[in-house]
Design a protein around this motif. Structure first.
Motif, short mmCIF file in Angstrom:
data_model
loop_
_atom_site.label_atom_id
_atom_site.label_comp_id
_atom_site.label_asym_id
_atom_site.label_seq_id
_atom_site.Cartn_x
_atom_site.Cartn_y
_atom_site.Cartn_z
N SER A 52 -2.44 0.09 -0.29
CA SER A 52 -2.79 0.47 1.08
C SER A 52 -3.12 1.96 1.20
N PRO A 53 -4.07 2.46 0.42
CA PRO A 53 -4.39 3.88 0.54
C PRO A 53 -4.88 4.21 1.95
N GLY A 54 -4.36 5.27 2.49
CA GLY A 54 -4.76 5.69 3.83
C GLY A 54 -3.99 4.99 4.94
N ARG A 55 -3.34 3.88 4.64
CA ARG A 55 -2.59 3.15 5.68
C ARG A 55 -1.15 2.88 5.26
N HIS A 57 1.60 4.50 5.12
CA HIS A 57 2.70 4.95 5.98
C HIS A 57 2.96 3.95 7.10
N ARG A 58 1.93 3.26 7.55
CA ARG A 58 2.08 2.25 8.60
C ARG A 58 2.35 0.87 8.00
N ASP A 59 1.54 0.48 7.03
CA ASP A 59 1.64 -0.86 6.45
C ASP A 59 2.93 -1.09 5.69
N CYS A 60 3.50 -0.05 5.15
CA CYS A 60 4.66 -0.20 4.26
C CYS A 60 5.96 0.29 4.88
#
Length: 140
Positions: A52-55, A57-60
């Motif tokens: 999830s590069p770029g996301r 922090h939210r996705d994980c």
């Protein structure tokens, strides 16, 4: 990696960012303890971050919380928090009293890590074998 994993492994309280910059050894040891005790959770989190590069922090976020929860609730971490609370408290006090000179807190980190190592190896807390009373940091 997740900042929460580092703070969880060290007893739930994070050292200042400056302390981690000046002492990467303690940072790496905290992460190693977390990896050993909560490897499955840390692996899932790491995979999520990689996918999830770029996301990430939210996705994980939930996976990050599961790493923190595992580390904070593991019986060994609880024993370290209980048996080494004095040395960790001295380290935290040192950081509060010397926010611009955290390198002075190195002996406190060392004392805490030795205590944690003794706990993980099943030896009673206290000074390392062969240590003299002058080896332990004071509560300056």
């Amino acid at each position: 990696m997740a900042p929460s994993a580092n703070s969880a492994a060290s007893g739930g309280a994070a050292a200042s960012p400056a302390a981690h910059r000046r002492d990467p050894h303690s940072h790496n040891q905290a992460l190693a303890v977390t990896a050993r005790l909560c490897g499955a959770e840390l692996e899932r989190y790491g995979r999520c971050v990689a996918e999830s590069p770029g996301r990430w922090h939210r996705d994980c976020h939930q996976l990050s919380l599961s790493v923190t929860n595992c580390a904070q609730n593991h019986p060994l971490v609880r024993r370290i928090r209980r048996d080494c609370s004095d040395s960790f408290g001295a380290f935290e006090r040192c950081l509060r009293e010397r926010p611009r000179d955290t390198a002075q807190c190195g002996p406190h980190v060392t004392h805490f890590l030795l205590c944690a190592q003794n706990v993980t190896q099943g030896t009673p807390p206290g000074p390392p074998v062969g240590a003299t009373p002058g080896d332990a940091p004071t509560g300056e």
